[in-house]
Enzyme design. Sequence first.
Site, PDB file in Angstrom:
ATOM      1  N   SER A 142       0.848  -1.192   0.000  1.00  0.00           N
ATOM      2  CA  SER A 142       0.000   0.000   0.000  1.00  0.00           C
ATOM      3  C   SER A 142       0.876   1.231   0.000  1.00  0.00           C
ATOM      4  O   SER A 142       1.991   1.220   0.531  1.00  0.00           O
ATOM      5  CB  SER A 142      -0.896   0.012   1.245  1.00  0.00           C
ATOM      6  N   TYR A 155      -1.532  -0.536  10.438  1.00  0.00           N
ATOM      7  CA  TYR A 155      -1.708  -0.951   9.043  1.00  0.00           C
ATOM      8  C   TYR A 155      -0.499  -0.547   8.214  1.00  0.00           C
ATOM      9  O   TYR A 155       0.065  -1.356   7.468  1.00  0.00           O
ATOM     10  CB  TYR A 155      -2.972  -0.320   8.480  1.00  0.00           C
TER      11      TYR A 155
END
Length: 255
Positions: A142, A155
């Site tokens: 990501s 995350y």
Amino acid sequence: MTSFKGRRIWLTGASMGIGKAVAIELASRGAIVGLTSRDADALGALQREIESRGGKALALAGDVTDGERMKAIVVEFTTELGPVDTLIANAGTHVFTNPEAFDSKEYLSLMNLNFGGMLHCIEAVLPAMYARGAGHIVGVASLSGYRGLPRAAAYGASKAAAINFLEGLRFHLVQKGIDVTVVNPGFVRTPLTDKNDFHMPFLVEPDRAARIICDGIARRKLEVAFPIPFSWAIKVMRILPLPIYNAIMAKSVQF
């Protein structure tokens, strides 16, 4: 459209979101797709959908945090379809970081899924790729892995680990004929991002994200980062001095 005709691809996190869209896109380009997630019913429905469109897929349910199950899936995949040409380690999830209710178990569980699950899948396919002197490992990370972001500490850490690991692993594998691609999406409309309560710049629909990802994989790019304006902005933020970065983020984010 770049063809994947006859290429045997194992895709994790296939039952929803980016994974589901990528599975359909791969099959439409001629790939033979092994589909893995924990949801056996959703995988079965996806396999039937792909086959109804003339594609070929095999549902292989399992939890990527279970390393032995991942090895068993690769054996089943190889028996039914032949050796894995490409692994797309896509399985993962997101939890918000909440310092007021700090939960180390939750954050470590997230790391075990997003990063550890990817390691289990690589471990399962790598021996055969080494033996053949060919293969392609794709890890979906990501843009949030580039630098620390508010509410995304856990995350982002899991995705930063994935990026760093894949970039380091590449130096070893390229000498053995095995390519490594890191996929770094921005915001993609999925059931996970539907839960976000903030503005998501340059939000991408899953079918477009799948096309971009598949194009990059077909070209064996080192990195597939998108959408381009957002990825450029994040990369610039990555090289800003820390005081400037902190000042920008503090003004732009509501806690």
